[in-house]
Every structure is written in structure tokens, then in C-alpha cells.
Scaffold this motif. Structure first.
Motif, short mmCIF file in Angstrom:
data_model
loop_
_atom_site.label_atom_id
_atom_site.label_comp_id
_atom_site.label_asym_id
_atom_site.label_seq_id
_atom_site.Cartn_x
_atom_site.Cartn_y
_atom_site.Cartn_z
N SER A 268 0.69 -1.14 0.03
CA SER A 268 0.48 -0.11 0.10
C SER A 268 0.93 1.09 0.11
CB SER A 268 -0.53 0.23 1.17
OG SER A 268 0.00 0.24 2.14
N GLY A 269 2.23 1.28 0.83
CA GLY A 269 2.59 2.09 0.91
C GLY A 269 3.86 2.26 -0.01
N LEU A 270 3.82 1.44 -1.00
CA LEU A 270 4.81 1.83 -2.11
C LEU A 270 3.36 1.96 -3.18
CD1 LEU A 270 6.98 -1.40 -1.95
CD2 LEU A 270 7.56 0.98 -1.65
N ALA A 271 2.48 1.70 -3.57
CA ALA A 271 2.01 2.35 -4.28
C ALA A 271 1.49 3.83 -4.36
CB ALA A 271 0.34 1.43 -4.39
N ALA A 272 1.19 4.18 -3.09
CA ALA A 272 0.84 5.47 -2.56
C ALA A 272 1.81 6.19 -3.12
CB ALA A 272 0.68 5.81 -1.36
N ALA A 273 3.06 5.71 -3.17
CA ALA A 273 4.72 6.98 -3.72
C ALA A 273 4.20 6.28 -5.20
CB ALA A 273 5.58 6.05 -2.86
N GLY A 274 3.27 6.18 -5.47
CA GLY A 274 3.89 6.10 -7.49
C GLY A 274 4.66 4.82 -8.16
N LEU A 275 4.33 3.72 -7.25
CA LEU A 275 5.51 2.81 -7.66
C LEU A 275 5.07 1.22 -7.94
CD1 LEU A 275 8.87 2.60 -4.65
CD2 LEU A 275 8.71 3.67 -6.99
N GLY A 276 3.76 1.45 -7.69
CA GLY A 276 2.95 0.32 -8.59
C GLY A 276 2.74 -1.35 -8.05
N ARG A 277 3.00 -1.42 -9.39
CA ARG A 277 3.02 -3.61 -8.72
C ARG A 277 4.83 -3.99 -8.59
NH1 ARG A 277 1.40 -6.04 -13.55
NH2 ARG A 277 0.95 -7.57 -12.55
N GLY A 278 5.12 -2.91 -9.87
CA GLY A 278 6.72 -3.54 -9.34
C GLY A 278 6.97 -3.06 -7.95
N GLY A 279 6.76 -2.27 -7.91
CA GLY A 279 7.74 -1.82 -6.22
C GLY A 279 8.20 -2.74 -5.05
N VAL A 280 7.42 -3.81 -4.96
CA VAL A 280 7.87 -4.51 -3.85
C VAL A 280 9.59 -5.61 -4.80
CG1 VAL A 280 7.99 -6.73 -2.84
CG2 VAL A 280 6.24 -5.04 -2.82
N PRO A 281 9.20 -5.55 -5.43
CA PRO A 281 10.26 -6.78 -6.88
C PRO A 281 11.76 -5.55 -6.75
CG PRO A 281 8.14 -6.79 -7.96
CD PRO A 281 8.39 -6.16 -7.01
N LEU A 282 11.52 -4.04 -6.70
CA LEU A 282 12.45 -3.40 -7.16
C LEU A 282 12.91 -2.93 -6.05
CD1 LEU A 282 10.91 -0.31 -9.55
CD2 LEU A 282 12.43 -2.45 -10.56
N LEU A 283 12.48 -3.24 -4.88
CA LEU A 283 12.76 -2.25 -3.90
C LEU A 283 13.56 -3.90 -3.11
CD1 LEU A 283 12.88 -1.36 -1.05
CD2 LEU A 283 10.79 -1.71 -0.23
N ALA A 284 12.55 -4.77 -3.16
CA ALA A 284 13.96 -6.43 -2.73
C ALA A 284 15.26 -6.30 -4.19
CB ALA A 284 13.47 -7.73 -3.34
N ALA A 285 15.11 -6.13 -4.90
CA ALA A 285 16.35 -5.73 -5.77
C ALA A 285 17.10 -4.82 -5.41
CB ALA A 285 16.22 -6.09 -7.14
N ALA A 286 16.55 -3.34 -4.73
CA ALA A 286 17.75 -2.69 -4.45
C ALA A 286 18.67 -3.20 -3.15
CB ALA A 286 17.51 -1.35 -3.90
N THR A 287 17.52 -3.81 -2.67
CA THR A 287 17.98 -4.59 -0.80
C THR A 287 19.36 -5.92 -0.90
OG1 THR A 287 15.84 -3.82 0.06
CG2 THR A 287 17.56 -5.77 1.33
N THR A 288 18.34 -6.50 -2.02
CA THR A 288 19.84 -7.24 -2.50
C THR A 288 20.95 -7.13 -3.05
OG1 THR A 288 18.43 -8.85 -2.67
CG2 THR A 288 20.05 -9.28 -3.98
N ALA A 289 20.72 -6.12 -3.85
CA ALA A 289 22.33 -5.28 -4.52
C ALA A 289 23.17 -4.72 -2.87
CB ALA A 289 21.94 -4.22 -5.96
N LEU A 290 22.54 -3.90 -2.18
CA LEU A 290 23.50 -3.39 -1.03
C LEU A 290 23.40 -4.07 -0.54
CD1 LEU A 290 23.44 -0.74 0.01
CD2 LEU A 290 21.58 -1.32 1.50
#
Length: 386
Positions: free
Chosen positions: A81-103
Motif C-alpha cells: 500500500s505504501g509503495l503504491a501510494a508513492a507511485g511505484l505500483g505493482r513493481g514496487g516490491v520487486p524493485l525494492l527487493a532488488a535494491a536491498t539485495t544489491a546493497l
């Protein structure tokens, strides 16, 4: 920045899993840099340097698998819900997981570089090429491989897909203890066939290599050498075990629910069948790693060969990644059935029954997979035994 905020507010268990990802990334990065250093110290032996770099693919793949498993196990439902409100949409969680994994992997790569530079300065010149300047572009390329590929694999595994329409479940007339039909994974016969083909290739290739002058590939850590076709047979055997993992776990669940099961066996069997697609593949990977380790011990454990430190590090990394992937998949399965567990508790099911069902699931899987793993290890090692 968002991934840093999420990491800071994560639970200790989540942070521990990310720290494990960083540690395995550090070990893999160190192995890649060690292969680069060996190539610099031995410019006249490119084949040996290439073989060292090629053997790094195995711990590299194990580290990627662990990274994907950790990304899938992290609780991300509250972020939608928070990522959708920020405008990231359906791909928000995968992108966040990718960024966290890369970090996490990038942190491990930095640690690997620091440790390599420290070790490189105190070793012999031909060990890590300490008498030559380190190629910055090559080192950075090798170190960036783990974070980039791990992030891409995590995003691909979590990216939302269009769900296929599910067929209505029908009652199983042959098994009265089953509540509803659970489709068995289709990989068990194919995995068994692939394993048999791999073992057959090993036997045939070993006989040919003994009778003809075949070029052999060096094994890591002073373990000798083997024909390329033998290694291909090993790879097919391992792939077959991984492919058969979900079907084997599902068969364990079916075995538990046979012949008028009680509440304990029915609950354990049904849960194991439903979780087989999730935990079966990591179990197959762990079985393949264990079979390879047992075969190596049977072949070389009684001889005078000694494993080198880099080979020991690679073996430890592969084992840790395989175990960590299985445990992470089990945690993900436990998280996905939280609602079912809560419903059972509300219906009056005692907690002791749930714990007994969990123990029974683990025991049945171990009883089935351990003899099969030992048997495959012996069959795989027997053609090469002298």
C-alpha cells in the motif's frame, strides 16, 4: 535510500538473513579475485587460470540462489500500500527487493576487496600476483557481478505474473485421507531419468578415459583431474536431483497420508504436499551438494591429497548457501501458512499437534532423501574409484 530505511526497520531475523547474503557475497567475491590474482601471477598458464575462474561458477550460483530465497522470504505485504501510494505500483516490491539485495551483496563485495588486498600483500608473488598491479577494471567487474545478477534474479523471481486460471479441485477417490486433490509436481520422473542418464554418462566416460588418451580437466584444490564427459555426467546428475526435489517432497506427503491417516498424519501430509513446490527445489539442491561432498570424500578422503584453503572456502560457501536456502524456504513456507495455522488454533487444535506435525514432516523427508542421497553418491563415485 528507501531500501536503507526498510533495512533499518527490519526485524533481527531479517537482518541476520541479509547479513548471511553479504557474507556469502564476500566469500564469492574473494574467490573471484583470487582467480584473477592467480591469472596475474601465472601469465604463462592461461588454461589453469581459466579453470580456476570456471570453478567459481558453482559458489557463484549458490550465492545467487541464497539471495533469491532471502528476497522471497522477506515480509513485504505491508509495503504494497505504501509503495503504491508513492507511485511505484505493482513493481514496487520487486524493485525494492532488488535494491536491498544489491546493497547487501555490494557490502560483501567491498569486504571481499579489502580482505583480498590485505591477504595479497602478505603472500608469495605467484599466489595472488602481488608483484603486479591489480587491474582495477577487471577487479570491479568481477566484484559487481554478484550484486548485479543477484538483484536481477531477485526482481525476476518476485515480479508479478498473470495467474493462470485454476481448475476446481476434485476429491481423490483412491486416497480417502486427502481433503482435496493437490497436483503433484511433474519433475519427479524427469529428474529421475536425468539422474540415471548422468550416472550412465559417468560410467561410460570413465571407461573411455581409461582406455583412450583423453584430455583431462583439473579439479580444484589438488583433487586431481577428470574427463570433461565425467564432469558433464556429474552436472546432469545434480540437475536431476534438483529437478526431482519438488516431486520427491510431494511423494513424502502422499506417503504420510496413506491408508486411513489420523489427524497428525493427515495434517503433516497435506501440508507437505502443498509446500512441495516451495521447499522441494532447495531440498534437491541440498541433496545434490551432499551427494557431491560424499562422493568427493569417498574418492579422495582416504588418500594423501589435501584440500587447499580456497577449495575449503568454496566448499564451505556452497554448503552454507544450500543449508541457508533450505531454512529460508522453510521460513517462507511457515509465513505463508500463518493464516491456516491461526484458523486451526481458533478451531481448538492444540499447539502440540502442530509441533508434532512439523516434526513428522521433517522426519519423513529426512528418512526418504538421506538414503537416496547416499546411494547416488556411491553410484557417482564408484566409476572413478581406482
Amino acid at each position: 535510500m528507501l531500501s536503507l530505511r526498510v533495512a533499518r526497520g527490519s526485524a533481527p531475523t531479517v537482518l541476520l538473513r541479509r547479513l548471511l547474503v553479504a557474507a556469502t557475497s564476500a566469500g564469492t567475491g574473494f574467490l573471484l579475485l583470487a582467480a584473477l590474482g592467480y591469472a596475474m601471477g601465472h601469465p604463462g598458464n592461461p588454461s589453469a587460470a581459466g579453470a580456476r575462474l570456471a570453478w567459481c561458477v558453482v559458489p557463484f550460483a549458490a550465492a545467487l540462489q541464497l539471495s533469491v530465497a532471502v528476497s522471497r522470504s522477506e515480509p513485504s505485504g505491508r509495503l504494497h500500500s505504501g509503495l503504491a501510494a508513492a507511485g511505484l505500483g505493482r513493481g514496487g516490491v520487486p524493485l525494492l527487493a532488488a535494491a536491498t539485495t544489491a546493497l547487501s551483496c555490494a557490502l560483501g563485495s567491498v569486504v571481499a576487496l579489502l580482505v583480498f588486498l590485505e591477504v595479497r600483500g602478505g603472500t608469495a608473488p605467484d599466489a595472488f600476483g602481488s608483484d603486479r598491479p591489480l587491474p582495477v577494471a577487471g577487479a570491479l567487474t568481477l566484484l559487481a557481478a554478484v550484486p548485479l545478477l543477484a538483484a536481477a534474479a531477485s526482481a525476476a523471481s518476485l515480479w508479478p505474473r498473470q495467474a493462470a486460471p485454476s481448475a476446481p479441485a476434485s476429491a481423490d477417490a483412491e486416497d480417502p485421507g486427502t481433503l482435496s486433490a493437490v497436483t503433484a509436481p511433474a519433475g519427479l520422473p524427469w529428474g529421475a531419468a536425468l539422474t540415471a542418464i548422468g550416472l550412465a554418462i559417468e560410467v561410460t566416460a570413465d571407461n573411455l578415459s581409461r582406455s583412450t588418451a583423453t584430455d583431462l580437466l583439473p579439479l580444484p584444490g589438488g583433487l586431481g583431474s577428470a574427463a570433461p564427459t565425467v564432469l558433464a555426467g556429474w552436472a546432469l546428475t545434480a540437475a536431476g536431483m534438483v529437478l526431482a526435489g519438488p516431486g520427491l517432497v510431494h511423494a513424502c506427503g502422499r506417503l504420510l497420508a496413506l491408508h486411513r491417516p489420523g489427524a497428525l498424519r493427515l495434517l503433516a501430509g497435506r501440508t507437505l504436499q502443498e509446500e512441495s513446490p516451495r521447499i522441494g527445489r532447495p531440498v534437491g539442491v541440498l541433496c545434490a551438494v551432499t551427494a557431491g561432498a560424499l562422493a568427493a570424500l569417498e574418492l579422495y578422503g582416504t588418500g594423501d591429497r589435501e584440500l587447499g584453503p580456497l577449495t575449503g572456502l568454496a566448499a564451505a560457501l556452497i554448503t552454507i548457501c544450500a543449508l541457508g536456502t533450505v531454512l529460508t524456504a522453510a521460513l517462507e513456507a511457515r509465513r505463508t501458512r500463518e493464516h491456516s495455522t491461526a484458523a486451526l488454533v481458533q478451531l481448538g487444535v492444540p499447539a502440540s499437534l502442530l509441533r508434532a506435525a512439523a516434526g513428522l514432516r521433517c522426519a519423513v523427508v529426512l528418512v526418504v532423501v538421506i538414503p537416496l542421497t547416499v546411494l547416488i553418491a556411491q553410484l557417482a563415485a564408484s566409476p572413478l574409484a581406482v
